[in-house]
Design a protein around this motif. Structure first.
Motif, PDB file in Angstrom:
ATOM      1  N   ARG A  95      30.438  -0.727  22.087  1.00 32.60           N
ATOM      2  CA  ARG A  95      29.339  -0.670  21.134  1.00 32.60           C
ATOM      3  C   ARG A  95      28.529  -1.957  21.176  1.00 32.60           C
ATOM      4  O   ARG A  95      29.064  -3.055  21.373  1.00 32.60           O
ATOM      5  N   VAL A  96      27.228  -1.833  20.964  1.00 26.86           N
ATOM      6  CA  VAL A  96      26.333  -2.985  20.924  1.00 26.86           C
ATOM      7  C   VAL A  96      26.477  -3.663  19.569  1.00 26.86           C
ATOM      8  O   VAL A  96      25.986  -3.152  18.549  1.00 26.86           O
ATOM      9  N   THR A  97      27.171  -4.802  19.561  1.00 20.50           N
ATOM     10  CA  THR A  97      27.382  -5.553  18.324  1.00 20.50           C
ATOM     11  C   THR A  97      27.062  -7.029  18.488  1.00 20.50           C
ATOM     12  O   THR A  97      27.186  -7.791  17.531  1.00 20.50           O
ATOM     13  N   THR A  98      26.664  -7.450  19.681  1.00 18.78           N
ATOM     14  CA  THR A  98      26.375  -8.852  19.950  1.00 18.78           C
ATOM     15  C   THR A  98      25.011  -8.978  20.610  1.00 18.78           C
ATOM     16  O   THR A  98      24.454  -8.009  21.147  1.00 18.78           O
ATOM     17  N   ASP A  99      24.472 -10.189  20.609  1.00 19.50           N
ATOM     18  CA  ASP A  99      23.185 -10.426  21.253  1.00 19.50           C
ATOM     19  C   ASP A  99      23.248 -10.142  22.750  1.00 19.50           C
ATOM     20  O   ASP A  99      22.300  -9.591  23.320  1.00 19.50           O
ATOM     21  N   ASP A 100      24.341 -10.513  23.398  1.00 22.88           N
ATOM     22  CA  ASP A 100      24.458 -10.285  24.838  1.00 22.88           C
ATOM     23  C   ASP A 100      24.454  -8.793  25.163  1.00 22.88           C
ATOM     24  O   ASP A 100      23.810  -8.353  26.130  1.00 22.88           O
ATOM     25  N   ARG A 101      25.153  -8.013  24.363  1.00 22.13           N
ATOM     26  CA  ARG A 101      25.185  -6.566  24.613  1.00 22.13           C
ATOM     27  C   ARG A 101      23.831  -5.935  24.316  1.00 22.13           C
ATOM     28  O   ARG A 101      23.402  -5.017  25.025  1.00 22.13           O
ATOM     29  N   LEU A 102      23.162  -6.429  23.298  1.00 22.52           N
ATOM     30  CA  LEU A 102      21.842  -5.891  22.984  1.00 22.52           C
ATOM     31  C   LEU A 102      20.850  -6.231  24.094  1.00 22.52           C
ATOM     32  O   LEU A 102      20.011  -5.406  24.467  1.00 22.52           O
ATOM     33  N   ARG A 103      20.970  -7.423  24.657  1.00 14.95           N
ATOM     34  CA  ARG A 103      20.103  -7.795  25.775  1.00 14.95           C
ATOM     35  C   ARG A 103      20.381  -6.898  26.978  1.00 14.95           C
ATOM     36  O   ARG A 103      19.449  -6.448  27.669  1.00 14.95           O
ATOM     37  N   ALA A 104      21.652  -6.592  27.239  1.00 15.57           N
ATOM     38  CA  ALA A 104      21.987  -5.689  28.342  1.00 15.57           C
ATOM     39  C   ALA A 104      21.413  -4.304  28.095  1.00 15.57           C
ATOM     40  O   ALA A 104      20.900  -3.654  29.025  1.00 15.57           O
ATOM     41  N   PHE A 105      21.476  -3.820  26.852  1.00 10.89           N
ATOM     42  CA  PHE A 105      20.895  -2.525  26.487  1.00 10.89           C
ATOM     43  C   PHE A 105      19.395  -2.530  26.765  1.00 10.89           C
ATOM     44  O   PHE A 105      18.848  -1.586  27.358  1.00 10.89           O
ATOM     45  N   ALA A 106      18.718  -3.588  26.332  1.00 12.49           N
ATOM     46  CA  ALA A 106      17.269  -3.696  26.562  1.00 12.49           C
ATOM     47  C   ALA A 106      16.951  -3.747  28.041  1.00 12.49           C
ATOM     48  O   ALA A 106      15.997  -3.099  28.515  1.00 12.49           O
ATOM     49  N   ASP A 107      17.730  -4.492  28.810  1.00 14.58           N
ATOM     50  CA  ASP A 107      17.448  -4.648  30.240  1.00 14.58           C
ATOM     51  C   ASP A 107      17.636  -3.343  30.998  1.00 14.58           C
ATOM     52  O   ASP A 107      16.864  -3.030  31.924  1.00 14.58           O
ATOM     53  N   ILE A 108      18.639  -2.557  30.638  1.00 12.67           N
ATOM     54  CA  ILE A 108      18.835  -1.265  31.300  1.00 12.67           C
ATOM     55  C   ILE A 108      17.633  -0.364  31.040  1.00 12.67           C
ATOM     56  O   ILE A 108      17.125   0.309  31.956  1.00 12.67           O
ATOM     57  N   ASN A 109      17.133  -0.343  29.800  1.00 13.00           N
ATOM     58  CA  ASN A 109      15.948   0.453  29.509  1.00 13.00           C
ATOM     59  C   ASN A 109      14.737  -0.038  30.288  1.00 13.00           C
ATOM     60  O   ASN A 109      13.962   0.766  30.829  1.00 13.00           O
ATOM     61  N   SER A 110      14.555  -1.336  30.371  1.00 12.38           N
ATOM     62  CA  SER A 110      13.409  -1.862  31.108  1.00 12.38           C
ATOM     63  C   SER A 110      13.468  -1.462  32.580  1.00 12.38           C
ATOM     64  O   SER A 110      12.466  -1.038  33.165  1.00 12.38           O
ATOM     65  N   ARG A 111      14.652  -1.585  33.185  1.00 10.77           N
ATOM     66  CA  ARG A 111      14.779  -1.204  34.593  1.00 10.77           C
ATOM     67  C   ARG A 111      14.542   0.290  34.787  1.00 10.77           C
ATOM     68  O   ARG A 111      13.882   0.719  35.730  1.00 10.77           O
ATOM     69  N   ALA A 112      15.087   1.093  33.877  1.00 12.83           N
ATOM     70  CA  ALA A 112      14.971   2.545  34.013  1.00 12.83           C
ATOM     71  C   ALA A 112      13.533   3.020  33.877  1.00 12.83           C
ATOM     72  O   ALA A 112      13.117   3.959  34.567  1.00 12.83           O
ATOM     73  N   TYR A 113      12.756   2.388  32.982  1.00 12.40           N
ATOM     74  CA  TYR A 113      11.394   2.842  32.718  1.00 12.40           C
ATOM     75  C   TYR A 113      10.329   2.003  33.410  1.00 12.40           C
ATOM     76  O   TYR A 113       9.139   2.211  33.199  1.00 12.40           O
ATOM     77  N   ALA A 133      24.767   2.260  19.018  1.00 11.13           N
ATOM     78  CA  ALA A 133      24.273   1.989  20.364  1.00 11.13           C
ATOM     79  C   ALA A 133      25.449   1.611  21.258  1.00 11.13           C
ATOM     80  O   ALA A 133      26.264   0.746  20.898  1.00 11.13           O
ATOM     81  N   TYR A 134      25.509   2.239  22.435  1.00  8.25           N
ATOM     82  CA  TYR A 134      26.641   2.044  23.329  1.00  8.25           C
ATOM     83  C   TYR A 134      26.177   1.741  24.753  1.00  8.25           C
ATOM     84  O   TYR A 134      25.157   2.267  25.221  1.00  8.25           O
ATOM     85  N   LEU A 135      26.968   0.905  25.413  1.00 12.91           N
ATOM     86  CA  LEU A 135      26.824   0.631  26.831  1.00 12.91           C
ATOM     87  C   LEU A 135      27.958   1.311  27.585  1.00 12.91           C
ATOM     88  O   LEU A 135      29.101   1.349  27.098  1.00 12.91           O
ATOM     89  N   GLY A 136      27.642   1.832  28.770  1.00 12.66           N
ATOM     90  CA  GLY A 136      28.667   2.248  29.704  1.00 12.66           C
ATOM     91  C   GLY A 136      28.845   1.144  30.720  1.00 12.66           C
ATOM     92  O   GLY A 136      27.887   0.741  31.398  1.00 12.66           O
ATOM     93  N   VAL A 137      30.072   0.620  30.837  1.00 10.44           N
ATOM     94  CA  VAL A 137      30.360  -0.560  31.645  1.00 10.44           C
ATOM     95  C   VAL A 137      31.337  -0.190  32.754  1.00 10.44           C
ATOM     96  O   VAL A 137      32.375   0.442  32.510  1.00 10.44           O
ATOM     97  N   ARG A 138      31.007  -0.581  33.985  1.00 10.73           N
ATOM     98  CA  ARG A 138      31.899  -0.346  35.116  1.00 10.73           C
ATOM     99  C   ARG A 138      33.081  -1.318  35.090  1.00 10.73           C
ATOM    100  O   ARG A 138      33.094  -2.293  34.348  1.00 10.73           O
ATOM    101  N   ALA A 139      34.059  -1.047  35.961  1.00  8.68           N
ATOM    102  CA  ALA A 139      35.299  -1.822  35.944  1.00  8.68           C
ATOM    103  C   ALA A 139      35.078  -3.307  36.225  1.00  8.68           C
ATOM    104  O   ALA A 139      35.853  -4.154  35.772  1.00  8.68           O
ATOM    105  N   ASP A 140      34.004  -3.640  36.951  1.00  9.57           N
ATOM    106  CA  ASP A 140      33.734  -5.055  37.252  1.00  9.57           C
ATOM    107  C   ASP A 140      32.972  -5.749  36.134  1.00  9.57           C
ATOM    108  O   ASP A 140      32.570  -6.905  36.275  1.00  9.57           O
ATOM    109  N   GLY A 141      32.753  -5.038  35.002  1.00  9.62           N
ATOM    110  CA  GLY A 141      32.061  -5.629  33.861  1.00  9.62           C
ATOM    111  C   GLY A 141      30.563  -5.431  33.849  1.00  9.62           C
ATOM    112  O   GLY A 141      29.885  -5.951  32.960  1.00  9.62           O
TER     113      GLY A 141
END
Length: 267
Positions: A136-154, A177-185
């Motif tokens: 779950r997105v609960t930190t600034d780093d995770r929220l930044r990752a969420f934003a970056d995935i959307n930016s790349r996708a769109y 809000a959730y991130l899907g994370v691969r085994a390498d992080g």
């Protein structure tokens, strides 16, 4: 034409959720409700938070021309670009047939297509994916990752997504809000749900283009729905899908309602 009640629900869900999102981004955001027009405009770099939509069922061709001129005037007064969202089933037959020409005359250009969707589909079974861990997105780093995935996708610059989401406390507390994370992080996919007028609204589903076609987007959407449904007890969910993402959601239980067209100002 599909069930008009579901099309009206779809536009009302947009107006409700986007009011919360743009005011979270900027408490001074433009969230006016004018006759036939809902403005939800944060005037930030993240174009999805700069939104205008038409709200009148049965809009005629003449009224459409008037509304499009009004919308274009609103959009020209803003610093940052955004989109007009048009739910086609709110237009009468003549207005729908002439939408493209009317938009062009108002100084608008078609950007992309989508569709509203809804379903009485909750609760869902707890989801999983053999290649992903969900966080779950609960930190600034995770929220930044969420934003970056959307930016790349769109296809947005990374700073655009960060400008839209990076300052938010709402997204780290009240949004599921959730991130899907691969085994390498590596975070590779994301989705969110939020409560809105007795429904669970799905938003900002995205997968990094380097990791598409692995079922990641469907899996993380199921996770956001599962956790949002479990927390709220809601049974109905709604969303607005792009044409590219639309095939995923019927597998979860969503049905399409109004086709949508997105317009931007001409350069």
């Amino acid at each position: 034409m599909r069930d008009l009640a579901e099309s009206i629900e779809s536009v009302e869900q947009l107006a409700t959720v986007w009011r919360v999102m743009v005011l979270d981004r900027d408490p001074r955001a433009d969230v006016r409700d004018l006759p036939g027009i809902a403005i939800r405009w944060a005037d930030c770099r993240f174009a999805f938070w700069n939104c205008v939509t038409l709200t009148e069922p049965g809009t005629t061709a003449g009224l459409l021309k008037q509304r499009l001129d009004e919308v274009a005037q609103v959009m020209r007064a803003k610093k940052h670009p955004g989109f007009l969202w048009v739910f086609e089933d709110l237009l009468d037959e003549e207005a729908r047939a002439g939408l493209g020409r009317a938009a062009e005359r108002a100084g608008l250009v078609h950007a992309f297509a989508g569709t509203g969707m809804a379903g009485d589909l909750l609760p869902l079974p707890e989801p999983g994916h053999p290649e992903l861990t969900f966080v779950r997105v609960t930190t600034d780093d995770r929220l930044r990752a969420f934003a970056d995935i959307n930016s790349r996708a769109y296809g947005f610059p990374l700073e655009d997504g960060r400008d839209g989401l990076g300052r938010s406390s709402l997204w780290k507390s009240q949004v599921y809000a959730y991130l899907g994370v691969r085994a390498d992080g590596t975070p590779v996919t994301c989705a969110a749900t939020v409560e809105a007028d007795g429904r669970l609204f799905v938003l900002l589903v995205a997968t990094d283009p380097a990791w598409e076609r692995r079922g990641y987007g469907e899996a993380v959407t199921r996770k956001a729905l599962y956790e949002g449904g479990r927390a709220t007890g809601l049974t109905r969910a709604t969303l607005h899908a792009t044409a590219a993402g639309a095939p995923v959601y019927p597998r979860i239980g969503f049905a399409a309602n109004s086709p949508m067209r997105f317009f931007a100002l001409k350069d």
